[in-house]
Write a protein that holds these residues in place. Structure first.
Motif, PDB file in Angstrom:
ATOM      1  N   ALA A  15     -42.352  -8.512 -33.887  1.00 44.83           N
ATOM      2  CA  ALA A  15     -43.053  -7.498 -33.099  1.00 44.83           C
ATOM      3  C   ALA A  15     -43.649  -6.456 -34.033  1.00 44.83           C
ATOM      4  CB  ALA A  15     -42.080  -6.823 -32.139  1.00 44.83           C
ATOM      5  N   VAL A  16     -44.727  -5.810 -33.592  1.00 43.23           N
ATOM      6  CA  VAL A  16     -45.272  -4.694 -34.374  1.00 43.23           C
ATOM      7  C   VAL A  16     -45.046  -3.363 -33.652  1.00 43.23           C
ATOM      8  CG1 VAL A  16     -46.967  -6.240 -35.408  1.00 43.23           C
ATOM      9  CG2 VAL A  16     -47.651  -4.787 -33.491  1.00 43.23           C
ATOM     10  N   ARG A  17     -44.578  -3.428 -32.421  1.00 44.77           N
ATOM     11  CA  ARG A  17     -44.146  -2.232 -31.688  1.00 44.77           C
ATOM     12  C   ARG A  17     -42.905  -2.630 -30.904  1.00 44.77           C
ATOM     13  NH1 ARG A  17     -47.508  -0.541 -34.641  1.00 44.77           N
ATOM     14  NH2 ARG A  17     -49.241   0.903 -34.212  1.00 44.77           N
ATOM     15  N   ASN A  18     -42.172  -1.624 -30.444  1.00 50.21           N
ATOM     16  CA  ASN A  18     -40.922  -1.902 -29.735  1.00 50.21           C
ATOM     17  C   ASN A  18     -40.919  -1.075 -28.446  1.00 50.21           C
ATOM     18  OD1 ASN A  18     -38.449  -3.264 -29.667  1.00 50.21           O
ATOM     19  ND2 ASN A  18     -37.333  -1.510 -30.494  1.00 50.21           N
ATOM     20  N   HIS A  19     -41.397  -1.688 -27.362  1.00 48.05           N
ATOM     21  CA  HIS A  19     -41.639  -0.907 -26.144  1.00 48.05           C
ATOM     22  C   HIS A  19     -40.680  -1.247 -25.000  1.00 48.05           C
ATOM     23  CE1 HIS A  19     -45.187   0.902 -27.719  1.00 48.05           C
ATOM     24  NE2 HIS A  19     -45.917  -0.197 -27.727  1.00 48.05           N
ATOM     25  N   LEU A  20     -40.443  -0.226 -24.183  1.00 43.61           N
ATOM     26  CA  LEU A  20     -39.852  -0.439 -22.858  1.00 43.61           C
ATOM     27  C   LEU A  20     -41.016  -0.447 -21.878  1.00 43.61           C
ATOM     28  CD1 LEU A  20     -36.770   1.962 -22.664  1.00 43.61           C
ATOM     29  CD2 LEU A  20     -36.803  -0.515 -23.043  1.00 43.61           C
ATOM     30  N   PHE A  21     -41.047  -1.422 -20.995  1.00 42.66           N
ATOM     31  CA  PHE A  21     -42.225  -1.631 -20.155  1.00 42.66           C
ATOM     32  C   PHE A  21     -41.834  -1.614 -18.678  1.00 42.66           C
ATOM     33  CE2 PHE A  21     -45.596  -5.001 -18.841  1.00 42.66           C
ATOM     34  CZ  PHE A  21     -46.473  -4.002 -18.435  1.00 42.66           C
ATOM     35  N   ILE A  22     -42.447  -0.712 -17.932  1.00 47.64           N
ATOM     36  CA  ILE A  22     -42.228  -0.653 -16.478  1.00 47.64           C
ATOM     37  C   ILE A  22     -43.455  -1.238 -15.800  1.00 47.64           C
ATOM     38  CG2 ILE A  22     -41.696   0.831 -14.516  1.00 47.64           C
ATOM     39  CD1 ILE A  22     -40.661   2.900 -16.558  1.00 47.64           C
ATOM     40  N   ASP A  35     -44.142   8.217 -12.361  1.00 46.70           N
ATOM     41  CA  ASP A  35     -43.228   9.358 -12.438  1.00 46.70           C
ATOM     42  C   ASP A  35     -42.161   9.162 -13.505  1.00 46.70           C
ATOM     43  OD1 ASP A  35     -44.638  10.645 -10.499  1.00 46.70           O
ATOM     44  OD2 ASP A  35     -43.281  10.137  -8.862  1.00 46.70           O
ATOM     45  N   VAL A  36     -41.599   7.959 -13.580  1.00 43.66           N
ATOM     46  CA  VAL A  36     -40.561   7.718 -14.593  1.00 43.66           C
ATOM     47  C   VAL A  36     -41.178   7.835 -15.988  1.00 43.66           C
ATOM     48  CG1 VAL A  36     -38.969   6.026 -15.558  1.00 43.66           C
ATOM     49  CG2 VAL A  36     -39.136   6.298 -13.076  1.00 43.66           C
ATOM     50  N   ALA A  37     -42.374   7.291 -16.161  1.00 44.55           N
ATOM     51  CA  ALA A  37     -43.005   7.344 -17.493  1.00 44.55           C
ATOM     52  C   ALA A  37     -43.401   8.778 -17.865  1.00 44.55           C
ATOM     53  CB  ALA A  37     -44.224   6.424 -17.532  1.00 44.55           C
ATOM     54  N   ARG A  38     -43.708   9.605 -16.882  1.00 44.40           N
ATOM     55  CA  ARG A  38     -44.028  11.003 -17.216  1.00 44.40           C
ATOM     56  C   ARG A  38     -42.785  11.735 -17.703  1.00 44.40           C
ATOM     57  NH1 ARG A  38     -48.816  13.727 -13.622  1.00 44.40           N
ATOM     58  NH2 ARG A  38     -50.277  12.036 -14.021  1.00 44.40           N
ATOM     59  N   ARG A  39     -41.660  11.417 -17.101  1.00 45.73           N
ATOM     60  CA  ARG A  39     -40.417  12.076 -17.534  1.00 45.73           C
ATOM     61  C   ARG A  39     -39.862  11.444 -18.803  1.00 45.73           C
ATOM     62  NH1 ARG A  39     -39.490  12.418 -11.745  1.00 45.73           N
ATOM     63  NH2 ARG A  39     -38.307  10.475 -11.748  1.00 45.73           N
ATOM     64  N   ASN A  40     -40.245  10.180 -19.058  1.00 47.48           N
ATOM     65  CA  ASN A  40     -39.755   9.463 -20.237  1.00 47.48           C
ATOM     66  C   ASN A  40     -40.960   8.899 -20.986  1.00 47.48           C
ATOM     67  OD1 ASN A  40     -36.613   9.146 -19.505  1.00 47.48           O
ATOM     68  ND2 ASN A  40     -37.850   8.846 -17.670  1.00 47.48           N
ATOM     69  N   PRO A  41     -41.650   9.775 -21.715  1.00 41.25           N
ATOM     70  CA  PRO A  41     -42.952   9.353 -22.266  1.00 41.25           C
ATOM     71  C   PRO A  41     -42.879   8.194 -23.258  1.00 41.25           C
ATOM     72  CG  PRO A  41     -42.434  11.663 -22.830  1.00 41.25           C
ATOM     73  CD  PRO A  41     -41.320  11.166 -21.986  1.00 41.25           C
ATOM     74  N   GLN A  42     -41.693   7.840 -23.689  1.00 43.99           N
ATOM     75  CA  GLN A  42     -41.585   6.667 -24.577  1.00 43.99           C
ATOM     76  C   GLN A  42     -41.774   5.363 -23.807  1.00 43.99           C
ATOM     77  OE1 GLN A  42     -39.236   8.428 -23.327  1.00 43.99           O
ATOM     78  NE2 GLN A  42     -37.277   7.379 -23.166  1.00 43.99           N
ATOM     79  N   CYS A  43     -41.731   5.422 -22.479  1.00 48.01           N
ATOM     80  CA  CYS A  43     -41.904   4.203 -21.664  1.00 48.01           C
ATOM     81  C   CYS A  43     -43.381   3.871 -21.524  1.00 48.01           C
ATOM     82  CB  CYS A  43     -41.346   4.404 -20.263  1.00 48.01           C
ATOM     83  SG  CYS A  43     -39.573   4.443 -20.230  1.00 48.01           S
ATOM     84  N   LYS A  44     -43.675   2.586 -21.538  1.00 50.11           N
ATOM     85  CA  LYS A  44     -45.027   2.121 -21.258  1.00 50.11           C
ATOM     86  C   LYS A  44     -45.078   1.624 -19.817  1.00 50.11           C
ATOM     87  CE  LYS A  44     -46.704   2.857 -25.309  1.00 50.11           C
ATOM     88  NZ  LYS A  44     -47.863   3.750 -25.494  1.00 50.11           N
ATOM     89  N   TYR A  45     -46.231   1.759 -19.179  1.00 55.89           N
ATOM     90  CA  TYR A  45     -46.342   1.305 -17.801  1.00 55.89           C
ATOM     91  C   TYR A  45     -47.797   0.955 -17.531  1.00 55.89           C
ATOM     92  CZ  TYR A  45     -48.606   5.670 -16.465  1.00 55.89           C
ATOM     93  OH  TYR A  45     -49.497   6.715 -16.356  1.00 55.89           O
TER      94      TYR A  45
END
Lengths: 312, 385
Positions: A15-22, A35-45
């Protein structure tokens, strides 16, 4: 030639990035992801208008794209959010994706959770759980470029040949052994000795050079490339743009000096002359190895889905 | 009967006073997102359309943009463009201004890049969110209201409780000289003959039969039966067996008055009373079309419980059964399940829903508004090129 520093996961994948994806599987689930990604900006959606009232080949294509995005190599873990009554059947989508990877895949259903806020609480609990796991499961390694797949995007039609610096750049990628996914509406391809395969839109790429059915516009094509499993995208642009992709870094090079000069902040570099090629390759390597691309830095994550049938 | 609304310069009446950031193509979604994160009082949506469209499809998309940019619930509109969209955007700004709105256009290509577009957008939008306080609600007649009716995530109760109660609301509004829109053509299949009999003129009756036939033919072009998507798996889990059964329940939303007109997707009705709009059954594309057609408010009945709304129009969620009302408390405003429970009649429940509609028109926030729902989707009538 030196290799490239990337991440290797427990399951051996690169991998070249390590993402959590909603991933909302239906439009009704967007707000949970937003809403979850706004509170947890490390999440991708992603945010979209699909997943219900689709039929036939159009539905099948949507299922393929969602399922393949969930297992893109840059994703550590994916969570499908469904509503409960949608046409796409999120539970089936989740099961299908889960059977194809050993990476974590999860499912939260809004109706089953008792509404938007309760669903959000479940998703946030999952985010916290995965965050703890995601950093320990990857190791920094140096690998050959042939372990990576790049997707190409191109402004302009396939009637006109790519400018020489772009051709040199692409040849150099092929020379490094990079696997490549090329949209079928672009002018760029390898030589006659390369192994080609034609793949459908968003279908997983399995051979060194795949020619993918493109979307109706660039953002849809970028989505298709990410679903095909590319690690990053190179966009050869004639104009400034304001989109990227949430899962794969999009690296944007201007093909014309004047455009680059006027919109310098919006590009990762210039491919106007032969002498720009080495600098562009160097910048590409930096970004692949972790430096944010301009699209990542500017927060240009976006998503559009190529539809091939009417909404009913 | 009067409610408190915003009277716009073009004579139309709004029930909200939004500052809208309207991205006219996907190329500028991220810019719209950045602007509204900096100024959260403004609203926006994510647009996946706007480029590589042609013919009737392009015209329809343009009609949606126009409907939103000139919508009476909108105080001011910032059009965001990439610079190469196939639309006359200056013309659109002019139309919004003629409708009495503050309106500006920012194009990425002329403003010098992403950062410049965001900076300029934030400056303009922030000013508007302050200035809009100067516009006050005044008494306006209920006859100026267009109600969009919708059912989504239907179950076996929808046609017995929620939809007939909403039908009572439609009738009460029409009695006051207002307009109610019945839509989702896919869910008129099998009930079109009943509606055609209620048409105000033979021409309107013919139009009803025509739009139903058209949607069936379009689905057949995909080589599959429309029944693969209608009723949806969720509808069937909720006890609906056939598309005809769903349709017979669906049409209750329009009440009992004559059908005055049939309009195309996102087209503004020219008649008052009950009007049919040709939209797909897809909830979001339907709401987008009705709001673009001028609906200032939407009432949405749901059996299974769906949370969605619109960026510029309040959307009242009505549960068709008490279980869903309790289960989806975060999302549902009103319980029509009382009818199923034998605790209230359709007429009583409908009148209660009408009273809630008046409160929402006067400014009471719906749950979808409070949660920030902003779903948007344009019904596409052509393959993208």
């Amino acid at each position: 030639m030196r290799g490239v520093r990337v991440m290797q996961r427990d399951d051996g994948s690169i991998a070249v990035r390590n993402h959590l994806f909603i991933l909302p599987a239906v439009v009704c689930a967007n707000q949970v992801a937003i809403d979850v990604a706004r509170r947890n900006p490390q999440c991708k959606y992603i945010e979209h208008q699909h997943g219900c009232a689709q039929i036939g080949a159009d539905l099948v294509q949507t299922q393929r794209i969602f399922s393949n995005l969930a297992i893109n190599p840059n994703v550590f873990a994916s969570l499908f959010v469904g509503l409960g009554c949608e046409g796409i059947r999120t539970t089936d989508l989740f099961q299908a994706a889960k059977s194809r990877t050993i990476r974590p895949i999860e499912l939260v259903m809004i109706q089953g959770s008792g509404g938007t806020l309760s669903a959000q609480a479940k998703v946030e609990a999952w985010v916290q759980e995965q965050e703890a796991a995601m950093t320990v499961s990857v190791a920094a390694v140096e690998v050959e470029w042939s372990q990576l797949t790049v997707g190409l995007l191109y402004d302009g039609s396939n009637q006109e040949p790519a400018p020489e610096p772009v051709q040199l750049f692409v040849q150099s990628l092929l020379g490094r052994g990079l696997r490549m996914v090329v949209p079928d509406d672009g002018p760029i391809a390898g030589g006659s000795s390369d192994v080609f395969a034609h793949i459908d839109h968003g279908e997983l790429a399995t051979v060194p050079i795949s020619v993918m059915k493109s979307g109706s516009h660039l953002l849809e094509t970028a989505t298709g490339l990410a679903a095909a499993g590319v690690h990053f995208i190179i966009h050869f642009a004639r104009q400034p743009h304001a989109f990227g992709n949430p899962l794969v870094p999009l690296i944007r090079f201007a093909m014309e000096d004047v455009v680059h000069e006027k919109f310098q902040d919006d590009f990762d570099g210039l491919l106007g002359h032969g002498q720009d090629v080495d600098r562009a390759l160097e910048r590409m390597q930096e970004i692949v190895e972790g430096r944010p691309s301009v699209a990542e830095e500017l927060g240009l994550d976006d998503f559009a889905l190529y539809r091939i049938g009417p909404t009913v | 009967m009067q409610v408190l609304g915003y009277r716009r310069r073009d004579g139309r009446v709004g029930v909200r006073n939004h500052v809208l950031v309207l991205p006219v193509s996907y190329e500028v979604n991220a810019i719209a997102e950045h602007i509204t994160r900096a100024v959260p009082e403004a609203v926006t949506f994510r647009n996946q359309h706007g480029l590589n469209q042609s013919g009737a499809d392009l015209v329809q998309t343009r009609r949606v943009y126009e409907g939103f940019a000139t919508h009476p619930n909108v105080y001011a509109v910032l059009l965001l463009a990439w610079g190469n969209e196939p639309h006359d955007l200056k013309g659109l700004v002019e139309q919004a201004r003629r409708a009495g709105k503050q309106a500006e256009l920012i194009a990425l290509e002329t403003v010098g890049g992403v950062r410049g577009a965001v900076r300029e957008g934030v400056r303009i939008v922030r000013r508007w969110t302050e200035e809009r306080a100067a516009v006050e609600r005044v008494e306006v007649p209920l006859s100026s209201i267009i109600l969009g009716t919708e059912c989504g995530g239907s179950d076996a109760c929808s046609g017995i409780s929620g939809n007939p109660a909403l039908g009572v609301v439609s009738d009460l509004l029409v009695e006051q000289g207002g307009t109610s829109i019945l839509a989702e053509t896919t869910e008129l299949i099998g009930a079109e003959h009943l509606l055609a009999d209620r048409a105000a003129t033979p021409e309107v009756g013919q139009r009803i039969l025509h739009i139903v036939r058209r949607v069936e033919e379009n689905a057949m072009k995909m080589g599959v039966d429309i029944r693969g998507a209608q009723p949806s798996p969720g509808n069937m889990d909720g006890g609906i067996t056939t598309i005809e059964e769903k349709s017979l329940g669906c049409i209750y939303k329009g009440g009992t008055t004559p059908i005055r007109e049939v309009v195309e997707y996102a087209e503004r009705p020219t008649e008052k009373g009950l009007v049919i709009m040709d939209t797909p059954g897809h909830d979001i594309e339907q709401i987008t079309g009705m709001v673009a057609g001028g609906a200032q408010i939407v009432i949405f009945t749901t059996g299974r419980g769906t949370p969605t709304g619109s960026p510029i129009a309040p959307c009242i969620k009505v549960a068709t059964n008490s279980f869903t009302f309790r289960n989806m408390r975060d999302n549902i405003d009103f319980n029509a399940g009382d009818i199923i429970d034998g605790e209230a009649t359709v007429e009583e429940t409908g009148r209660r829903l009408f009273a809630l509609m008046l409160d929402v028109l006067n400014g009471k926030q719906t749950k979808a508004e409070r949660l920030g729902h902003r779903e948007f989707g344009i019904y596409r009538v052509g393959q993208s090129l």
